[in-house]
Design a protein around this motif. Structure first.
Motif, short mmCIF file in Angstrom:
data_model
loop_
_atom_site.label_atom_id
_atom_site.label_comp_id
_atom_site.label_asym_id
_atom_site.label_seq_id
_atom_site.Cartn_x
_atom_site.Cartn_y
_atom_site.Cartn_z
N HIS A 202 0.56 -1.08 0.11
CA HIS A 202 0.26 -0.10 -0.12
C HIS A 202 0.82 1.69 0.08
CE1 HIS A 202 -3.52 -1.71 0.58
NE2 HIS A 202 -3.67 -2.22 2.06
N GLY A 203 1.12 1.79 -1.22
CA GLY A 203 1.03 3.38 -1.30
C GLY A 203 2.69 3.62 -2.04
N GLY A 204 2.96 2.40 -1.81
CA GLY A 204 4.59 1.85 -3.41
C GLY A 204 4.36 1.96 -4.04
N PRO A 205 5.67 1.62 -5.21
CA PRO A 205 5.07 2.38 -6.69
C PRO A 205 4.02 1.43 -7.46
CG PRO A 205 7.03 0.87 -6.33
CD PRO A 205 6.03 1.38 -5.01
N ASP A 206 3.81 0.41 -6.79
CA ASP A 206 2.62 -0.52 -7.98
C ASP A 206 2.15 -1.13 -6.97
OD1 ASP A 206 0.82 -1.55 -9.18
OD2 ASP A 206 2.94 -2.95 -10.48
N ASP A 207 1.54 -1.17 -6.27
CA ASP A 207 0.52 -1.37 -5.12
C ASP A 207 -0.63 -2.81 -6.12
OD1 ASP A 207 -1.49 -0.08 -5.80
OD2 ASP A 207 -1.84 0.51 -3.93
N LEU A 208 -0.81 -2.51 -7.26
CA LEU A 208 -1.48 -3.59 -7.81
C LEU A 208 -0.72 -5.03 -8.04
CD1 LEU A 208 -4.81 -1.56 -9.67
CD2 LEU A 208 -4.37 -3.12 -7.18
N PHE A 209 0.63 -4.87 -8.00
CA PHE A 209 1.74 -5.43 -8.48
C PHE A 209 1.15 -7.38 -8.32
CE2 PHE A 209 5.52 -7.97 -7.48
CZ PHE A 209 5.56 -8.73 -9.15
N ALA A 210 0.58 -7.50 -9.48
CA ALA A 210 0.66 -9.37 -9.50
C ALA A 210 1.14 -9.75 -10.89
CB ALA A 210 -1.57 -9.36 -9.71
N PRO A 211 1.78 -10.66 -11.17
CA PRO A 211 2.33 -10.90 -12.34
C PRO A 211 1.77 -12.60 -12.64
CG PRO A 211 4.04 -10.77 -10.57
CD PRO A 211 2.43 -10.07 -10.09
N SER A 212 1.66 -13.07 -13.78
CA SER A 212 1.37 -14.17 -14.01
C SER A 212 2.54 -15.13 -13.12
CB SER A 212 1.22 -14.29 -15.56
OG SER A 212 1.11 -15.87 -15.68
N LEU A 213 1.66 -16.26 -12.83
CA LEU A 213 2.58 -17.17 -12.14
C LEU A 213 1.77 -18.91 -12.79
CD1 LEU A 213 1.99 -16.82 -7.38
CD2 LEU A 213 4.01 -15.66 -9.41
N ALA A 214 1.33 -18.69 -13.92
CA ALA A 214 0.85 -19.34 -14.70
C ALA A 214 1.91 -20.81 -15.14
CB ALA A 214 0.14 -19.15 -16.25
N ARG A 215 3.38 -20.25 -15.29
CA ARG A 215 4.12 -21.68 -15.02
C ARG A 215 4.96 -21.81 -14.19
NH1 ARG A 215 8.36 -21.45 -20.21
NH2 ARG A 215 7.87 -23.28 -19.20
N ALA A 216 4.32 -20.66 -12.37
CA ALA A 216 4.52 -21.94 -12.30
C ALA A 216 4.43 -23.66 -11.53
CB ALA A 216 4.69 -21.84 -10.90
N PRO A 217 5.37 -24.12 -10.98
CA PRO A 217 5.56 -25.53 -10.97
C PRO A 217 4.38 -25.66 -9.47
CG PRO A 217 7.08 -25.02 -10.12
CD PRO A 217 6.58 -23.91 -10.11
N ASP A 218 3.45 -26.77 -9.24
CA ASP A 218 2.99 -27.53 -8.48
C ASP A 218 3.62 -27.47 -7.42
OD1 ASP A 218 0.69 -27.57 -10.12
OD2 ASP A 218 1.31 -29.91 -9.94
N GLY A 219 3.20 -26.74 -6.00
CA GLY A 219 4.23 -26.48 -4.66
C GLY A 219 5.33 -25.92 -4.75
N MET A 220 5.33 -25.23 -5.77
CA MET A 220 6.17 -23.93 -6.00
C MET A 220 5.85 -22.85 -3.91
SD MET A 220 7.55 -21.06 -8.18
CE MET A 220 6.32 -20.02 -8.07
N ALA A 221 6.64 -22.10 -3.12
CA ALA A 221 5.92 -21.48 -2.12
C ALA A 221 6.16 -19.93 -3.15
CB ALA A 221 7.08 -21.57 -0.96
N VAL A 222 5.72 -19.26 -2.82
CA VAL A 222 5.19 -17.56 -3.13
C VAL A 222 5.23 -16.25 -2.07
CG1 VAL A 222 4.29 -16.22 -4.51
CG2 VAL A 222 4.08 -18.47 -4.98
N CYS A 223 6.64 -16.06 -1.61
CA CYS A 223 6.35 -15.49 -0.39
C CYS A 223 7.38 -14.33 -0.92
CB CYS A 223 8.07 -15.54 0.32
SG CYS A 223 8.21 -17.81 -0.15
#
Length: 284
Positions: A202-223
């Motif tokens: 919130h208040g950052g340069p892009d508070d809607l930052f939501a890139p595509s995770l379509a190629r993320a493998p099953d079980g990949m942790a996102v932090c």
């Protein structure tokens, strides 16, 4: 939780130095721990203007403080003033925790990287299971990368300005640099993705930052080290894919434990009650 004890002439003191510092949640969490353990202690915000850091630190030391956390804009000054730089500070190139030793030395630590790893482990994420991709190349990225590399975990870094990623790789052996434009396509090669930037805040340069995770493998942790909001757009995108997620609030809490242990002699616990307290404060 026990009631706060009355402060006495033997009260142990610590605080957080920054400019500004009113936004810091550190007093809330440290004073919660002090009350929980019935310790005659206090942790206070310490607003110190740029250029006055050394004067303030010497004064706190002379006044009997046990130490302090350090936040923006004083982390470089904290690095310079230390008599003893622990490995964590040397590896991360930054300082966020000062301990005033009984012999007059100022000991400096960086707890961000180990706090990040402790937060992952608290969420059941095994950092040793595979390579990690970091987004960003600032101070937080360096601290996290150092802690991961010290545990034998391969690390790649993607940053919008490639030169900063290359500079980070030059500081820490074992880092692979990736073009920012390619990181989404490279996700199948990684066991974890970590956003260390302010994107999504919130208040950052892009508070809607939501890139595509379509190629993320099953079980990949996102932090995400952002914790305002707790559920960033990146983490929501990961949840939609059924991927395990870890938000940034736990890192804030776990990185505080070392300082508390050094200053007050108790290793505190990060639990649901503390997280609920911080959640309520952030929501307010």
């Amino acid at each position: 939780m026990s009631a706060r004890p009355t402060l006495t002439g033997r009260t142990m003191l610590a605080g957080v130095i920054g400019w500004p510092v009113a936004h810091s949640r550190s007093p809330l969490l440290h004073n919660f721990w002090l009350a929980r353990h019935g310790i005659d202690g206090a942790y206070v915000p310490l607003p110190v203007r740029p250029g006055q850091f050394e004067t303030a630190v010497r004064g706190l030391q002379a006044a009997g403080f046990r130490g302090a956390n350090v936040t923006i804009p004083h982390k470089e000054a904290a690095f310079a003033i230390a008599d003893t730089l622990h490995r964590s500070a040397l590896r991360s190139g930054s300082v966020n925790t000062l301990v005033f030793a009984a012999d007059g030395r100022i000991e400096a630590h960086s707890t961000d990287g180990d706090g990040f790893v402790a937060n992952l482990e608290a969420h059941g994420i095994d950092v040793a299971r595979g390579p990690v991709l970091l987004l960003g190349a600032g101070g937080a990225a360096r601290a996290i990368a150092a802690s991961l590399l010290d545990r034998g975990v391969p690390v790649a870094v993607a940053n919008r300005t490639r030169g900063r990623a290359e500079a980070l790789a030059g500081m820490l052996d074992g880092i692979t640099v990736m073009d920012w434009a390619r990181w989404e396509d490279s996700l199948p090669a990684y066991a974890a993705l970590v956003n260390t930037t302010s994107l999504g805040m919130h208040g950052g340069p892009d508070d809607l930052f939501a890139p595509s995770l379509a190629r993320a493998p099953d079980g990949m942790a996102v932090c995400d080290i952002v914790y305002v909001p707790r559920m960033t757009p990146l983490l929501r995108a990961a949840r939609a894919r059924g991927l395990p997620t870890v938000d940034g609030l736990g890192m804030l809490l776990h990185q505080a434990r070392l300082g508390f242990r050094e200053w007050f002699g108790v290793d505190p616990v990060v639990d649901a009650e503390l997280q609920a307290l911080l959640d309520a404060d952030l929501a307010g």
